[in-house]
Design an enzyme around this catalytic site. Structure first.
Site, PDB file in Angstrom:
ATOM      1  N   ASP A  72     -11.186  11.121  48.982  1.00 15.64           N
ATOM      2  CA  ASP A  72     -11.283  12.583  49.143  1.00 15.64           C
ATOM      3  C   ASP A  72     -11.324  13.369  47.827  1.00 15.64           C
ATOM      4  OD1 ASP A  72     -11.326  12.330  51.861  1.00 15.64           O
ATOM      5  OD2 ASP A  72      -9.196  12.737  52.146  1.00 15.64           O
TER       6      ASP A  72
ATOM      7  N   ARG B 131     -10.979  15.437  55.962  1.00 20.67           N
ATOM      8  CA  ARG B 131     -10.241  16.228  56.952  1.00 20.67           C
ATOM      9  C   ARG B 131      -9.698  17.495  56.299  1.00 20.67           C
ATOM     10  NH1 ARG B 131      -6.852  12.156  59.851  1.00 20.67           N
ATOM     11  NH2 ARG B 131      -5.939  12.002  57.787  1.00 20.67           N
TER      12      ARG B 131
ATOM     13  N   ARG C  69       0.106   3.922  56.973  1.00 19.88           N
ATOM     14  CA  ARG C  69       0.808   5.197  56.807  1.00 19.88           C
ATOM     15  C   ARG C  69       2.129   5.019  57.549  1.00 19.88           C
ATOM     16  NH1 ARG C  69      -4.788   7.411  57.856  1.00 19.88           N
ATOM     17  NH2 ARG C  69      -5.443   8.313  55.891  1.00 19.88           N
TER      18      ARG C  69
ATOM     19  N   GLY D  76      -5.019   6.064  53.405  1.00 19.45           N
ATOM     20  CA  GLY D  76      -6.389   5.582  53.663  1.00 19.45           C
ATOM     21  C   GLY D  76      -6.858   4.709  52.514  1.00 19.45           C
TER      22      GLY D  76
ATOM     23  N   ASP E 124      -9.026  14.806  46.207  1.00 17.84           N
ATOM     24  CA  ASP E 124      -8.353  16.100  46.400  1.00 17.84           C
ATOM     25  C   ASP E 124      -6.994  16.152  45.718  1.00 17.84           C
ATOM     26  OD1 ASP E 124      -7.263  14.204  48.036  1.00 17.84           O
ATOM     27  OD2 ASP E 124      -6.973  15.528  49.737  1.00 17.84           O
TER      28      ASP E 124
ATOM     29  N   ASP F  92      -2.034  11.914  48.226  1.00 19.79           N
ATOM     30  CA  ASP F  92      -0.882  12.805  48.037  1.00 19.79           C
ATOM     31  C   ASP F  92       0.292  12.484  48.961  1.00 19.79           C
ATOM     32  OD1 ASP F  92      -2.338  13.722  50.166  1.00 19.79           O
ATOM     33  OD2 ASP F  92      -2.062  15.843  49.711  1.00 19.79           O
TER      34      ASP F  92
ATOM     35  N   THR G 299      -8.112   7.595  46.579  1.00 24.77           N
ATOM     36  CA  THR G 299      -8.536   8.241  47.817  1.00 24.77           C
ATOM     37  C   THR G 299      -9.997   8.652  47.683  1.00 24.77           C
ATOM     38  OG1 THR G 299      -8.366  10.254  49.163  1.00 24.77           O
ATOM     39  CG2 THR G 299      -7.425  10.391  46.975  1.00 24.77           C
TER      40      THR G 299
HETATM   41  O1  F6P Z   1      -7.999  10.513  53.306  1.00 26.12           O
HETATM   42  C1  F6P Z   1      -9.119   9.712  53.437  1.00 26.12           C
HETATM   43  C2  F6P Z   1      -9.782   9.923  54.769  1.00 26.12           C
HETATM   44  O2  F6P Z   1     -10.872   9.028  54.849  1.00 26.12           O
HETATM   45  C3  F6P Z   1     -10.226  11.337  55.089  1.00 26.12           C
HETATM   46  O3  F6P Z   1     -11.443  11.700  54.482  1.00 26.12           O
HETATM   47  C4  F6P Z   1     -10.312  11.259  56.569  1.00 26.12           C
HETATM   48  O4  F6P Z   1     -10.219  12.516  57.150  1.00 26.12           O
HETATM   49  C5  F6P Z   1      -9.152  10.393  56.940  1.00 26.12           C
HETATM   50  O5  F6P Z   1      -8.895   9.573  55.818  1.00 26.12           O
HETATM   51  C6  F6P Z   1      -9.360   9.538  58.151  1.00 26.12           C
HETATM   52  O6  F6P Z   1      -8.228   8.789  58.387  1.00 26.12           O
HETATM   53  P1  F6P Z   1      -8.155   7.610  59.461  1.00 26.12           P
HETATM   54  O7  F6P Z   1      -8.936   6.455  58.914  1.00 26.12           O
HETATM   55  O8  F6P Z   1      -6.709   7.317  59.559  1.00 26.12           O
HETATM   56  O9  F6P Z   1      -8.770   8.137  60.708  1.00 26.12           O
END
Ligand code: F6P
Length: 328
Positions: free
Chosen positions: A133, A177, A77, A16, A135, A108, A131
């Site tokens: 997040d 998430r 990804r 992301g 995390d 990660d 990120t």
């Molecule tokens: O990891 C970053 C993030 O924005 C999370 O907070 C979220 O759950 C996820 O990516 C959403 O991913 P996508 O944009 O692929 O739906």
């Protein structure tokens, strides 16, 4: 430490996107050029490495991007990189250009890929935590978190105005998430009554009791901040359960979504990204390999990639206590 001296390095963004990735790319390119390295930008993360979408970068390639969200290198990804054949193709594309070091800006999942890749093909990889997040263990901050959380705070403040005008309960879903940091920080800084996060089991009965009790004493504004990955499955689900059990409560849901991932990075994210990008190149030059660059107590810190991907930052009980006491 790695004995070979790096001469040509590649930089990519993966997973992301997060605001500040561009500032980090800029720092990697310009620090590399300062040290007379050749620098290549790999487009769309590991997918571009496999598809040979690799461009030579110069100082001008990263002009006028420090203030921009997203990533000029694009991101993806990659499923193919999970296979040995995919990684072999990627390696061949690096090898034919003589690229002998990589900087991977991502989360990660991206570091897990880097770890496997460099064990197979002996290319030193330096991870930079990018990120929203936050995390990842081994760094107090990750690139993009501060911007994302401030975007959420601005939005929640606006929601509070209308919640107050109507004496309404608002359920606000923020991103995360698997991680509750955006929920926790945005919730505390906007005075949310409850914060639901994936790291903690949601005690729905306690939440309902507390909402009823607040209704009795006519507490007017009620904000519940929910991470998208809480164990009830996000804002709409939480709202459905509350409506079912407390049919008289006037309730609305706001899902903030991907606005949290975009926008111009904050000063904190730009500085963080610049310091981390610079240090990632320095680490490659020093002969480090398979480490993640982080900032701990405002100093640069290197964590072996395998440790960074295994551990996550913990949310202590004290954080939850603060939420409870301050929301009363
Ligand atoms: O990891 C970053 C993030 O924005 C999370 O907070 C979220 O759950 C996820 O990516 C959403 O991913 P996508 O944009 O692929 O739906």
């Amino acid at each position: 430490m790695h004995s070979k001296k790096v001469t040509k390095i590649g930089v990519l963004t993966s997973g992301g996107d997060s605001p500040g990735m561009n500032a980090c790319i800029r720092a990697v390119v310009r620090t590399g050029l300062y040290h007379k390295l050749e620098v290549f930008g790999i487009v769309r993360g590991y997918s571009g490495m496999i598809d040979d979408d690799i461009q030579s970068m110069n100082s001008r390639s990263v002009a006028n991007i420090i203030q921009r969200g997203g990533t000029i290198l694009k991101t993806a990804r990659s499923k193919e990189f999970l296979t040995h054949e995919g990684r072999r193709k990627a390696y061949d594309n690096l090898k034919k250009r003589g690229i002998d070091g990589l900087v991977i800006i991502g989360g990660d999942g991206s570091f897990r890929g880097a770890q496997v890749f460099s064990n197979e093909f002996d290319i030193p990889c330096i991870g930079v935590p990018g990120t929203i997040d936050k995390d990842i263990a081994g760094s107090d901050f990750t690139i993009g978190f501060d911007t994302a959380v401030n975007t959420a705070v601005q939005a929640i403040d606006k929601i509070r105005d209308t919640a107050d005008a109507h004496d309404r309960l608002f359920i606000i879903e923020v991103m995360g998430r698997d991680a509750g940091y955006i929920a926790l920080h945005s919730g505390i800084s906007t005075g949310a009554e409850h914060i639901l996060i994936p790291e903690r089991r949601t005690d729905i009965e306690a939440l309902l009791r507390s909402l009823q009790e607040k209704e009795k004493r006519q507490k007017l504004v009620n904000l519940v901040v929910v991470a998208e990955g809480d164990d009830f499955g996000g804002g709409n689900e939480v709202s459905r359960i509350i409506k079912e059990r407390l049919p008289n409560v006037d309730i609305r849901v706001a899902i903030l979504g991907h606005i949290q991932r975009g926008g111009s990075p904050t000063c904190l994210d730009r500085v963080l990204a610049s310091r981390m990008g610079y240090s990632a190149v320095e680490a490659l030059i020093e002969g480090r390999h398979n480490v993640m660059v982080g900032i701990v107590n405002n100093r640069m810190h290197y964590t072996p990639l395998d440790k960074a991907v295994k551990a996550t930052q913990k949310i202590s009980e004290e954080w939850m206590k603060i939420v409870k006491i301050l929301a009363s």
